[in-house]
Enzyme design. Sequence first.
Site, PDB file in Angstrom:
ATOM      1  CG  HIS A 153      -1.663  -1.247   1.478  1.00  0.00           C
ATOM      2  ND1 HIS A 153      -2.943  -1.492   1.053  1.00  0.00           N
ATOM      3  CD2 HIS A 153      -1.261  -2.380   2.121  1.00  0.00           C
ATOM      4  CE1 HIS A 153      -3.314  -2.718   1.426  1.00  0.00           C
ATOM      5  NE2 HIS A 153      -2.303  -3.280   2.074  1.00  0.00           N
ATOM      6  CB  SER A 274      12.970  23.186 -14.475  1.00  0.00           C
ATOM      7  OG  SER A 274      12.178  24.364 -14.548  1.00  0.00           O
ATOM      8  CE  LYS A 280      10.909  20.603 -11.117  1.00  0.00           C
ATOM      9  NZ  LYS A 280       9.939  19.736 -10.490  1.00  0.00           N
ATOM     10  CD  GLU A 287       8.257  12.919 -15.294  1.00  0.00           C
ATOM     11  OE1 GLU A 287       7.247  13.581 -15.056  1.00  0.00           O
ATOM     12  OE2 GLU A 287       9.373  13.430 -15.496  1.00  0.00           O
TER      13      GLU A 287
END
Length: 455
Positions: A153, A274, A280, A287
């Site tokens: 979980h 970024s 970043k 992704e």
Amino acid sequence: MWGGRFAAGPDAIMEAINASIGFDKRMASQDIAGSRAHAAMLAATGVISDNDAEAIREGLLTVLSEIEAGTFQFSTALEDIHMNVEARLKEIIGEPAGRLHTGRSRNDQVATDFKLWVRDQFDAAEAGLIALIRALLTQAEAGADWVMPGFTHLQTAQPVTWGHHMMAYVEMFGRDLSRVRDARKRMNESPLGAAALAGTSFPIDRHMTAEALGFDRPSANSLDAVSDRDFALEFLSTASISAMHLSRFAEELVIWSSAQFRFVALSDRFSTGSSIMPQKKNPDAAELIRAKIGRIFGANTALMMVMKGLPLAYSKDMQEDKEQVFDAADNWMLALAAMEGMVKDMTANRENLAAAAGSGFSTATDLADWLVRVLKVPFRDAHHVTGTLVAMAEKKGCDLPDLTLAEMQSVHAGITEDIFSVLGVDNSVNSRLSYGGTAPKRVREQIARWKEALA
Ligand code: ARG
């Protein structure tokens, strides 16, 4: 090609919806290999002369070199790769070109070309999966005994080892590998010579062309041979399951590389920055891999829908098979390669993994097991005692090993100093020696087994 029967040419819209050359030119080398094998067989069986076969086979090599050089003029009016190649062959060698299409049809021709193309992709997928598995094995070997939290979980469950977690993915990609090999074996039957649907009256030798093209045998039923796209569907379903595995791992890498987790550092080579936030470092490759399942599973669904209502044998609907498979294959191979690169380059943050492994009462089960093993407390009661101790630690704002012996004994009088030996995470993972368990000893056995299997 069918001017004898027709008085008028096609409407421009008809030509646009009908043509497949825009995409099936990717099967040019397969088409030419199939035609060369067919021509050799027609000569060997006396259907055409040796001279004609020789002219055809040589001419096809010229066509291939033109396509490879990028000088070939593809024509939409000629609909597909089969007619484009044959028309050019006619220009190069003249009359004998017209004998090539004896005892075959575009229906068995396209099935043959497409099978050869998909077979190559099964081989590429096999290589990509093996490379990824090897990269995972290297990670697993380095960190066979590094502790980290195991989750259910996405809540801390029990400590596991980094090696064990990597090896879980080895099992998953290993099943993909076995599906690839299994499907490739099943699909390796030649449709060539099934002709339009019923076979042919010419004395062709389908075993000869099957062998020349690396097939194990000719397919046994001509109707099935020209209308079967199971091989493409097995490719897409195998790719879908594999893309799902890639997506799950990509999701873990996205979570693990976040500032909140800091379990891994991805390399600069597989990250992006970024344009506005200088701090970043984004896990874009992960992704994108996570997203690839969308188009790959979409292709699987699309081809299933194309095939589901088709009567035997060939229907033009089946021309819609190729773009789906091309796109899925390109993206599956890319995702496999990107994942391999990321896994090779990533660095596990051992300290953070270990710190996280020890937090969140991760050894509560070890405590309960100790009560069962040493004090012979029934497991259900041990679970309750441990739960009470966890609540006590939570109230105190500490972890289980930080409770005093007296505090523990206030919940169960039989608890002794010995309990503290099982509350450490290293003890915890080392004790999980059951087959397939997370103990480093077991993990190393599995690594050895896989290395041998891939050797
Ligand atoms: N371009 C067609 C395809 O991709 C080739 C087969 C055409 N056969 C036919 N009978 N029209 O399926």
